[in-house]
Design a protein around this motif. Structure first.
Motif, PDB file in Angstrom:
ATOM      1  N   ILE A  53       0.844  -1.207   0.000  1.00  0.00           N
ATOM      2  CA  ILE A  53       0.000   0.000   0.000  1.00  0.00           C
ATOM      3  C   ILE A  53       0.872   1.246   0.000  1.00  0.00           C
ATOM      4  O   ILE A  53       0.667   2.173  -0.791  1.00  0.00           O
ATOM      5  CB  ILE A  53      -0.945   0.008   1.214  1.00  0.00           C
ATOM      6  N   ARG A  54       1.864   1.280   0.888  1.00  0.00           N
ATOM      7  CA  ARG A  54       2.749   2.456   0.964  1.00  0.00           C
ATOM      8  C   ARG A  54       3.506   2.652  -0.354  1.00  0.00           C
ATOM      9  O   ARG A  54       3.711   3.780  -0.813  1.00  0.00           O
ATOM     10  CB  ARG A  54       3.727   2.292   2.125  1.00  0.00           C
ATOM     11  N   GLY A  55       3.926   1.529  -0.954  1.00  0.00           N
ATOM     12  CA  GLY A  55       4.633   1.630  -2.230  1.00  0.00           C
ATOM     13  C   GLY A  55       3.756   2.228  -3.317  1.00  0.00           C
ATOM     14  O   GLY A  55       4.195   3.088  -4.087  1.00  0.00           O
ATOM     15  N   LEU A  56       2.497   1.810  -3.368  1.00  0.00           N
ATOM     16  CA  LEU A  56       1.570   2.353  -4.356  1.00  0.00           C
ATOM     17  C   LEU A  56       1.261   3.815  -4.076  1.00  0.00           C
ATOM     18  O   LEU A  56       1.203   4.648  -4.990  1.00  0.00           O
ATOM     19  CB  LEU A  56       0.276   1.535  -4.364  1.00  0.00           C
ATOM     20  N   ARG A  57       1.059   4.144  -2.813  1.00  0.00           N
ATOM     21  CA  ARG A  57       0.691   5.513  -2.454  1.00  0.00           C
ATOM     22  C   ARG A  57       1.834   6.508  -2.693  1.00  0.00           C
ATOM     23  O   ARG A  57       1.609   7.704  -2.703  1.00  0.00           O
ATOM     24  CB  ARG A  57       0.236   5.577  -0.994  1.00  0.00           C
ATOM     25  N   GLY A  58       3.037   5.989  -2.907  1.00  0.00           N
ATOM     26  CA  GLY A  58       4.141   6.880  -3.224  1.00  0.00           C
ATOM     27  C   GLY A  58       3.968   7.589  -4.557  1.00  0.00           C
ATOM     28  O   GLY A  58       4.563   8.641  -4.783  1.00  0.00           O
ATOM     29  N   TRP A  59       3.109   7.016  -5.449  1.00  0.00           N
ATOM     30  CA  TRP A  59       2.958   7.629  -6.771  1.00  0.00           C
ATOM     31  C   TRP A  59       1.544   7.529  -7.343  1.00  0.00           C
ATOM     32  O   TRP A  59       1.262   8.122  -8.392  1.00  0.00           O
ATOM     33  CB  TRP A  59       3.920   6.968  -7.759  1.00  0.00           C
TER      34      TRP A  59
END
Length: 227
Positions: A64-70
Motif C-alpha cells: 500500500i505504501r509503495g503504491l501511495r508513493g505515486w
C-alpha cells in the motif's frame, strides 16, 4: 474497460476472483507477491487494486505504501486479519476499504464499483473547492458552510476536521489520522475529542444528527464523508 489488479497468493481465491471479475467485463491482472504487484501496477496502471495483506515476500501494508508513493488508485484490502489495529494500520497506510475473509463476492464487487465510481467522479483533493449535498454546502475556497441558505458558523477546529473529510469523499479516515492532523501527535490517542467535535458538526450540518447521512462513523476505526 476497468482494469483490476488482484494481489493474492491463494491460487483458488485468485481463480474465483478472476472468473467473477472477467464475467463482469473487468480486465484483470494478478500477482502472487508484493514485488510483482508493484511492478505490474507501474506497468499496467490498474483502475483498482484488490490486495491481501499476508503475502510471501512482504506485508501488504508495505505494498500500500509503495503504491501511495505515486498513485491514487483505489485499494481494497481483502484479508483474514480481523483485529482493529490491523485494519487501522492498512487504512493509515492508504487503503480505501477493508473487507474481511470469508466474504461475499457480491459485497466485494459492490465495494469495488463504489471505489471506482468515487475515483471517476472526484477530482484530486486540492481541486475540490465546493462540496454540495442535499442538506448543506461547503465552500472550501471561502471557508464557509451553509445550510438551507443560511451561513453556519464553524470553529477553526470544526472547520479543519470537516475539510479533511469532505476532500476525501467516500474514504474512511482513521481516528489516528484525524487526531494527528487536527490536534497534533501529542493528542493522537484522544478519541473523545473526535466524538465531541463530530457531534457538534452533525448538530450544525445534518438534518437528523442522531442518524447522519453524510458524516458517518465507522465504529472503532474512524469517519467517512458521503456526499
Amino acid at each position: 474497460m476497468t482494469r483490476v489488479l488482484v494481489v493474492e497468493d491463494d491460487p483458488q481465491l485468485v481463480r474465483a476472483l478472476v472468473l467473477n471479475l472477467r464475467a463482469r467485463r473487468y480486465g484483470v491482472d494478478s500477482a502472487a507477491d508484493g514485488a510483482t504487484a508493484l511492478s505490474l501496477a507501474a506497468a499496467r496502471q490498474p483502475d483498482a487494486v484488490i490486495l491481501d495483506l499476508g503475502l510471501p515476500d512482504m506485508d501488504g501494508t508495505d505494498v500500500i505504501r509503495g503504491l501511495r508513493g505515486w498513485s491514487r488508485v483505489p485499494i481494497l484490502v481483502l484479508s483474514a486479519r480481523r483485529a482493529s489495529d490491523e485494519k487501522v494500520a492498512a487504512l493509515d497506510a492508504g487503503a480505501d476499504d477493508y473487507i474481511t475473509k470469508p466474504f461475499s463476492m457480491d459485497e466485494l464487487l459492490a465495494r469495488l464499483r463504489a471505489a471506482v465510481r468515487r475515483t471517476d467522479a472526484a477530482p484530486l483533493a486540492p481541486d475540490i473547492v465546493r462540496v454540495t449535498t442535499d442538506e448543506f454546502t461547503i465552500d472550501l475556497a471561502a471557508k464557509k458552510a451553509s445550510r438551507g441558505g443560511r451561513d453556519i458558523r464553524l470553529t477553526p477546529t470544526e472547520w479543519h476536521l470537516l475539510e479533511i473529510l469532505v476532500t476525501n469523499p467516500g474514504r474512511l479516515i482513521t481516528q489516528k489520522h484525524l487526531l494527528q492532523e487536527v490536534w497534533g501527535e501529542s493528542r493522537s490517542d484522544k478519541t473523545n475529542y473526535l466524538r465531541v467535535y463530530m457531534a457538534q458538526l452533525r448538530r450544525k450540518l445534518e438534518t437528523d444528527p442522531a442518524h447522519p447521512r453524510h458524516l458517518i462513523t465507522e465504529p472503532g476505526m474512524g469517519y467517512r464523508f458521503e456526499g
